[in-house]
Design a protein around this motif. Sequence first.
Motif, short mmCIF file in Angstrom:
data_model
loop_
_atom_site.label_atom_id
_atom_site.label_comp_id
_atom_site.label_asym_id
_atom_site.label_seq_id
_atom_site.Cartn_x
_atom_site.Cartn_y
_atom_site.Cartn_z
N UNK A 16 0.81 -1.22 0.00
CA UNK A 16 0.00 0.00 0.00
C UNK A 16 0.84 1.27 0.00
N UNK A 17 2.08 1.19 0.45
CA UNK A 17 2.96 2.36 0.50
C UNK A 17 3.66 2.65 -0.82
N UNK A 18 3.62 1.69 -1.75
CA UNK A 18 4.52 1.74 -2.91
C UNK A 18 3.83 2.15 -4.20
N UNK A 19 4.65 2.68 -5.10
CA UNK A 19 4.22 2.98 -6.46
C UNK A 19 4.41 1.71 -7.30
N UNK A 20 4.04 1.73 -8.60
CA UNK A 20 4.17 0.52 -9.41
C UNK A 20 5.60 -0.04 -9.50
N UNK A 21 6.61 0.77 -9.21
CA UNK A 21 8.00 0.30 -9.24
C UNK A 21 8.39 -0.43 -7.95
N UNK A 22 7.47 -0.47 -6.96
CA UNK A 22 7.77 -1.13 -5.70
C UNK A 22 8.56 -0.27 -4.73
N UNK A 23 8.63 1.05 -5.01
CA UNK A 23 9.33 2.01 -4.17
C UNK A 23 8.29 2.83 -3.42
N UNK A 24 8.60 3.18 -2.17
CA UNK A 24 7.65 4.00 -1.41
C UNK A 24 7.34 5.26 -2.22
N UNK A 25 6.05 5.50 -2.43
CA UNK A 25 5.58 6.74 -3.05
C UNK A 25 5.76 7.82 -2.00
N UNK A 26 6.55 8.84 -2.34
CA UNK A 26 7.05 9.78 -1.33
C UNK A 26 6.00 10.34 -0.37
N UNK A 27 4.74 10.63 -0.78
CA UNK A 27 3.78 11.15 0.22
C UNK A 27 3.50 10.14 1.34
N UNK A 28 3.76 8.85 1.08
CA UNK A 28 3.52 7.85 2.12
C UNK A 28 4.46 8.05 3.31
N UNK A 29 5.63 8.64 3.08
CA UNK A 29 6.51 8.94 4.21
C UNK A 29 5.85 9.92 5.17
#
Length: 141
Positions: A16-29
């Motif tokens: 749920x924290x990640x974008x399609x690349x599997x990296x945390x989508x920055x607003x999730x921080x």
Amino acid sequence: MDNKRAFESEKRVRFQHCDPAGIIFYPQYFVLFHELIEDWFNRGLEVNYADLIAVQRLGVPTVRLECDFIVPSTIGDTLQLRLAVRRVGTTSVALSLMAFSGDELRVRMEQVIVLFSLERRAPVSISEDLRRRIGKFFASE
């Protein structure tokens, strides 16, 4: 930041924290760091955050935020989140927040929150009791 004076919490990076690349989508921080602040109130300051909002009708909105994204975090990583107090004003608290994976710093944030009356829509003074509790988490220079 002196870990002995910091409040810490551990979070697992989920799908749920990640974008399609599997990296945390920055607003999730920002969501994860807000959860850290809630945990700090509940466990660190021993102030029930839900009661603060619902009963005391006080909030702690952000009035300043500066963030550095240093290394990407990916799904499955375990992050150690740290919070330390930099300064306490009459109505505000300056915080340093960091996310680590092992010894690797991933994100660093400087945030100022203000104690805020939800009824009056205005800042309120931090009580001496709360100020004392907050003081246990001062960062050492």
